[in-house]
Design a protein around this motif. Sequence first.
Motif, PDB file in Angstrom:
ATOM      1  N   ALA A  96      16.694  22.203 -52.704  1.00 36.02           N
ATOM      2  CA  ALA A  96      15.607  22.355 -51.742  1.00 36.02           C
ATOM      3  C   ALA A  96      15.317  23.830 -51.496  1.00 36.02           C
ATOM      4  O   ALA A  96      14.148  24.253 -51.453  1.00 36.02           O
ATOM      5  N   THR A 108      12.760  26.850 -45.529  1.00 37.99           N
ATOM      6  CA  THR A 108      13.033  25.571 -46.191  1.00 37.99           C
ATOM      7  C   THR A 108      12.671  24.453 -45.217  1.00 37.99           C
ATOM      8  O   THR A 108      13.361  24.250 -44.218  1.00 37.99           O
ATOM      9  N   LEU A 113      13.206  19.799 -48.589  1.00 37.94           N
ATOM     10  CA  LEU A 113      14.355  18.886 -48.639  1.00 37.94           C
ATOM     11  C   LEU A 113      14.023  17.654 -49.466  1.00 37.94           C
ATOM     12  O   LEU A 113      14.851  17.169 -50.244  1.00 37.94           O
TER      13      LEU A 113
END
Length: 233
Positions: A96, A108, A113
């Motif tokens: 991710a 992120t 994810l």
Amino acid sequence: MATQSLSLRPISISFSRSDTPKTGRSNPTRLGLPSSFLGDVAFLRSTNPIPCIHMPLVTTRSRTVFSSLPTAKTDKASAEKIHKWSARAIKAFGMAELEARKLKYSSTGTEALLMGILVEGTSLAAKFLRANGITLFKVREETVKRIGKSDLYYFSPEHPPLTESAQRALDWAIDEKMKSGEDGEVTVTHLLLGIWVEKDSPGYEIMASLGFDDEKAQELAKSMDKDASLTYR
């Protein structure tokens, strides 16, 4: 066809005792050999070769970061109170971060994810997503549509920090595992359902736009604890 025979005469080289040093080896300088040969001989006779240094494949920084996933709650910092993440989940998290860097994002998020889960690809959650038509290509395409592309000359940090919604998704996964009261690891399925819980996040919106719904979430939840740990080489 006539063939020519080549006769070789043995060459005898004589030298005095002074030509032989105390080591018992003949001294090539007395044999009239070229200096380049002397260098080769010196190299071949070296009794202390330079050692070969093998650099580690994984840096200390990487081992530290990916030994566990971050949590925003201080009361969960103790290893006695928290279940370990599965190897698949840890790798999905690492992927991710990589996806976020590929798109040159500063953080992120839940969409990263989601992409990380699909890049890792071997978990039950990833297989469930693909079986329902949710692929990495589609998720990446939807991510760019919703969030856009970063500036061409912008470079993401080595480990883009988690957005608030992404951090809550990880914390939800931990909470859900602890509530079950069962032993074992926090799996990729926990992580994926944690993304689905974040209703206002890009990850949730992308999943919903690609056909994921509460019914599928309930179906996936049945296999929440079945993702066995995996050691990557």
